[in-house]
Design a protein around this motif. Sequence first.
Motif, PDB file in Angstrom:
ATOM      1  N   GLY A  72       0.813  -1.207   0.000  1.00 47.75           N
ATOM      2  CA  GLY A  72       0.000   0.000   0.000  1.00 47.75           C
ATOM      3  C   GLY A  72       0.846   1.257   0.000  1.00 47.75           C
ATOM      4  N   LYS A  73       0.208   2.386  -0.316  1.00 46.16           N
ATOM      5  CA  LYS A  73       0.918   3.662  -0.329  1.00 46.16           C
ATOM      6  C   LYS A  73       1.498   3.947   1.057  1.00 46.16           C
ATOM      7  N   PRO A  74       2.703   4.477   1.119  1.00 47.10           N
ATOM      8  CA  PRO A  74       3.364   4.692   2.424  1.00 47.10           C
ATOM      9  C   PRO A  74       2.684   5.778   3.248  1.00 47.10           C
ATOM     10  N   ASN A  75       2.488   5.496   4.518  1.00 45.27           N
ATOM     11  CA  ASN A  75       1.971   6.469   5.479  1.00 45.27           C
ATOM     12  C   ASN A  75       2.342   5.974   6.866  1.00 45.27           C
ATOM     13  N   CYS A  76       2.093   6.790   7.870  1.00 44.60           N
ATOM     14  CA  CYS A  76       2.512   6.437   9.234  1.00 44.60           C
ATOM     15  C   CYS A  76       1.883   5.137   9.721  1.00 44.60           C
ATOM     16  N   ARG A  77       0.695   4.816   9.242  1.00 43.07           N
ATOM     17  CA  ARG A  77       0.000   3.651   9.766  1.00 43.07           C
ATOM     18  C   ARG A  77       0.689   2.352   9.374  1.00 43.07           C
ATOM     19  N   ASN A  78       1.405   2.326   8.251  1.00 45.65           N
ATOM     20  CA  ASN A  78       2.109   1.103   7.863  1.00 45.65           C
ATOM     21  C   ASN A  78       3.618   1.234   8.015  1.00 45.65           C
ATOM     22  N   CYS A  79       4.034   2.166   8.857  1.00 45.86           N
ATOM     23  CA  CYS A  79       5.459   2.419   9.079  1.00 45.86           C
ATOM     24  C   CYS A  79       5.982   1.567  10.227  1.00 45.86           C
ATOM     25  N   GLY A  80       7.187   1.060  10.071  1.00 46.95           N
ATOM     26  CA  GLY A  80       7.798   0.227  11.108  1.00 46.95           C
ATOM     27  C   GLY A  80       8.194   0.986  12.352  1.00 46.95           C
ATOM     28  N   HIS A  81       8.258   2.323  12.267  1.00 46.20           N
ATOM     29  CA  HIS A  81       8.594   3.128  13.448  1.00 46.20           C
ATOM     30  C   HIS A  81       7.408   3.286  14.396  1.00 46.20           C
ATOM     31  N   VAL A  82       6.195   2.996  13.897  1.00 43.77           N
ATOM     32  CA  VAL A  82       4.971   3.285  14.651  1.00 43.77           C
ATOM     33  C   VAL A  82       4.487   2.061  15.420  1.00 43.77           C
ATOM     34  N   THR A  83       4.068   2.304  16.646  1.00 36.56           N
ATOM     35  CA  THR A  83       3.466   1.259  17.476  1.00 36.56           C
ATOM     36  C   THR A  83       2.058   1.696  17.865  1.00 36.56           C
ATOM     37  N   PHE A  84       1.074   0.860  17.565  1.00 36.04           N
ATOM     38  CA  PHE A  84      -0.302   1.140  17.964  1.00 36.04           C
ATOM     39  C   PHE A  84      -0.533   0.613  19.370  1.00 36.04           C
ATOM     40  N   THR A  85      -1.217   1.400  20.181  1.00 37.94           N
ATOM     41  CA  THR A  85      -1.568   1.000  21.543  1.00 37.94           C
ATOM     42  C   THR A  85      -3.070   1.171  21.734  1.00 37.94           C
ATOM     43  N   THR A  86      -3.571   0.778  22.875  1.00 41.31           N
ATOM     44  CA  THR A  86      -4.996   0.951  23.173  1.00 41.31           C
ATOM     45  C   THR A  86      -5.308   2.381  23.588  1.00 41.31           C
ATOM     46  N   ASP A  87      -4.290   3.248  23.597  1.00 44.42           N
ATOM     47  CA  ASP A  87      -4.491   4.668  23.910  1.00 44.42           C
ATOM     48  C   ASP A  87      -4.210   5.570  22.714  1.00 44.42           C
ATOM     49  N   GLY A  88      -3.738   5.004  21.598  1.00 45.45           N
ATOM     50  CA  GLY A  88      -3.404   5.808  20.431  1.00 45.45           C
ATOM     51  C   GLY A  88      -2.276   5.170  19.646  1.00 45.45           C
ATOM     52  N   ALA A  89      -1.218   5.935  19.394  1.00 47.18           N
ATOM     53  CA  ALA A  89      -0.057   5.423  18.668  1.00 47.18           C
ATOM     54  C   ALA A  89       1.171   6.233  19.037  1.00 47.18           C
ATOM     55  N   THR A  90       2.333   5.596  18.977  1.00 48.31           N
ATOM     56  CA  THR A  90       3.586   6.267  19.283  1.00 48.31           C
ATOM     57  C   THR A  90       4.574   6.040  18.143  1.00 48.31           C
ATOM     58  N   CYS A  91       5.506   6.966  17.981  1.00 54.34           N
ATOM     59  CA  CYS A  91       6.546   6.865  16.965  1.00 54.34           C
ATOM     60  C   CYS A  91       7.886   6.705  17.652  1.00 54.34           C
ATOM     61  N   ALA A  92       8.671   5.717  17.231  1.00 52.88           N
ATOM     62  CA  ALA A  92       9.971   5.448  17.843  1.00 52.88           C
ATOM     63  C   ALA A  92      10.930   6.615  17.653  1.00 52.88           C
ATOM     64  N   LEU A  93      10.711   7.418  16.618  1.00 54.89           N
ATOM     65  CA  LEU A  93      11.577   8.565  16.372  1.00 54.89           C
ATOM     66  C   LEU A  93      11.219   9.757  17.251  1.00 54.89           C
ATOM     67  N   GLY A  94      10.011   9.716  17.808  1.00 52.05           N
ATOM     68  CA  GLY A  94       9.590  10.753  18.755  1.00 52.05           C
ATOM     69  C   GLY A  94       9.485  12.133  18.168  1.00 52.05           C
ATOM     70  N   LYS A  95       9.230  12.242  16.866  1.00 53.70           N
ATOM     71  CA  LYS A  95       9.230  13.552  16.218  1.00 53.70           C
ATOM     72  C   LYS A  95       7.963  14.359  16.491  1.00 53.70           C
ATOM     73  N   GLU A  96       6.837  13.702  16.669  1.00 55.07           N
ATOM     74  CA  GLU A  96       5.593  14.422  16.899  1.00 55.07           C
ATOM     75  C   GLU A  96       4.562  13.487  17.510  1.00 55.07           C
ATOM     76  N   ASP A  97       3.556  14.080  18.132  1.00 58.13           N
ATOM     77  CA  ASP A  97       2.453  13.293  18.655  1.00 58.13           C
ATOM     78  C   ASP A  97       1.603  12.829  17.471  1.00 58.13           C
ATOM     79  N   LEU A  98       1.284  11.556  17.452  1.00 64.90           N
ATOM     80  CA  LEU A  98       0.521  11.009  16.340  1.00 64.90           C
ATOM     81  C   LEU A  98      -0.971  11.072  16.624  1.00 64.90           C
ATOM     82  N   ASN A  99      -1.735  11.379  15.601  1.00 64.73           N
ATOM     83  CA  ASN A  99      -3.180  11.314  15.697  1.00 64.73           C
ATOM     84  C   ASN A  99      -3.717  10.793  14.371  1.00 64.73           C
ATOM     85  N   GLU A 100      -5.008  10.576  14.314  1.00 65.90           N
ATOM     86  CA  GLU A 100      -5.599   9.948  13.132  1.00 65.90           C
ATOM     87  C   GLU A 100      -5.351  10.738  11.850  1.00 65.90           C
ATOM     88  N   LYS A 101      -5.345  12.057  11.946  1.00 63.35           N
ATOM     89  CA  LYS A 101      -5.199  12.883  10.750  1.00 63.35           C
ATOM     90  C   LYS A 101      -3.757  12.936  10.260  1.00 63.35           C
TER      91      LYS A 101
END
Length: 331
Positions: free
Chosen positions: A245-274
Motif C-alpha cells: 500500500g501507499k506509504p503512510n505512518c500507519r504502515n510504518c515500522g517506526h509506529v506502534t499502535f496501543t490501546t491509547d493511540g499510537a507512538t513513533c519510535a523517532l519521537g518527532k511528533e504526537d501522532l493522531n488519526e489525521k
Amino acid sequence: MKHQNILDDMWVSYEEEYNKTNYRRTYLGMSVSEENCSRKPWLEFRHAFDPWVSYSSASHFEDGHLSEDAVAKRLKDSGLNLITHDETGEQFSLQDMYWHRGHIDGKLPEYDALWEHKSTGDAKLTKLKKLIDKDEETALFKWSKGYYDQATRYMGYSGIHKHITTVASHGSREKINSQGDHRTAIMETAFDQEHFNHLVGRAKHIITTDKMPQAAWSLAVDKPLCIWKNGKCEAYDFCKGKEIGKPNCRNCGHVTFTTDGATCALGKEDLNEKNMLEFKECHKYNPELVHEFFVVDLDDEGHVHYRNESGTELVNRNSNDFRLEFNKLGG
C-alpha cells in the motif's frame, strides 16, 4: 442491447465517483468481520493496501443504506418508538481501546433492545426465515457469523443486552405479487458475555500487534479461504506480498499502535488519526508487509535494504522516489 453503452458509462462513472468520496476508515470497525481471517482487517487498519470498491459492491452498500432508511421510517410510522439518532442528531456511537469503534442503527426503549437492519437476496432471506422458525435465538449466529459478532460487540459495549434485527430483501419490497408472503424478517438475539470477551481480545490483538496475522486457510481442502466464488479477496495481492500500500505512518515500522493511540519510535511528533495518513520522509515500511523479503542493511543515509531468498534487493529510500520502485513487487 442497442444502448449498452449507456449502462457501461453509468457503471464506470458510479464506480469512479464512489471511490473518490469513499474515505478510508481510520479505526477498526465493530462491523468488520473476522470470521475467517484476521489478516485482512489488520491490513485495512494499517492502511497497508489500497482498496478499490467495485460497482457491484458500491451499489450493494447503497442499497443497504436505502433499505435501512426505508424500514426505519415504516417502523416509526407504525407507532414504534425507534430512536435512530442521539440528542445531537448523530448516530449512536461506541468506542473502546481508542481505535475500536461502531455505530448503532437504533434503539428500542420499549423492548430494552438495540436495533440493526440488513438487506439481502431472496435466497438468503428464505434460509434465514427457516432458521428463525427452527430456533430464533440462534438464527443470527447460524445465518451470518459476521453479523452475530457485530451484534455481540454492540450489546457488550452499549450495556443493552438484547438485540433485534430486521432483514429485508434488496429494494425493501414486501411482496413479489399479491399472492406472495411478506419478506421482511425479524429476530431477537441474546448476549453472550464469553463470546464478547473473546471478540474484545481479538480486536485488541489486531490493533496492537506489529506481526501480520495468519491468513485464512481451509484445513478441509488445504486451500486458502480468501479465494472467493467471484474471484479473490480485494487484499489478496497485498496479503501475499505482491503489492504494498501507499506509504503512510500507519504502515510504518517506526509506529506502534496501543490501546491509547499510537507512538513513533523517532519521537518527532504526537501522532493522531489525521497526521498519520500522509507520507513522511522518515517512513520505513513495517517489514511484515514485505514478508517475502528480509532486512539486510540500514545504511548511513537511512535507507533500508531488503532482499529475498532469490537475491532480489529492494531499497526503501529516504525520499518519495521509492514509491515507484517499491510499491509494485510484481507477480
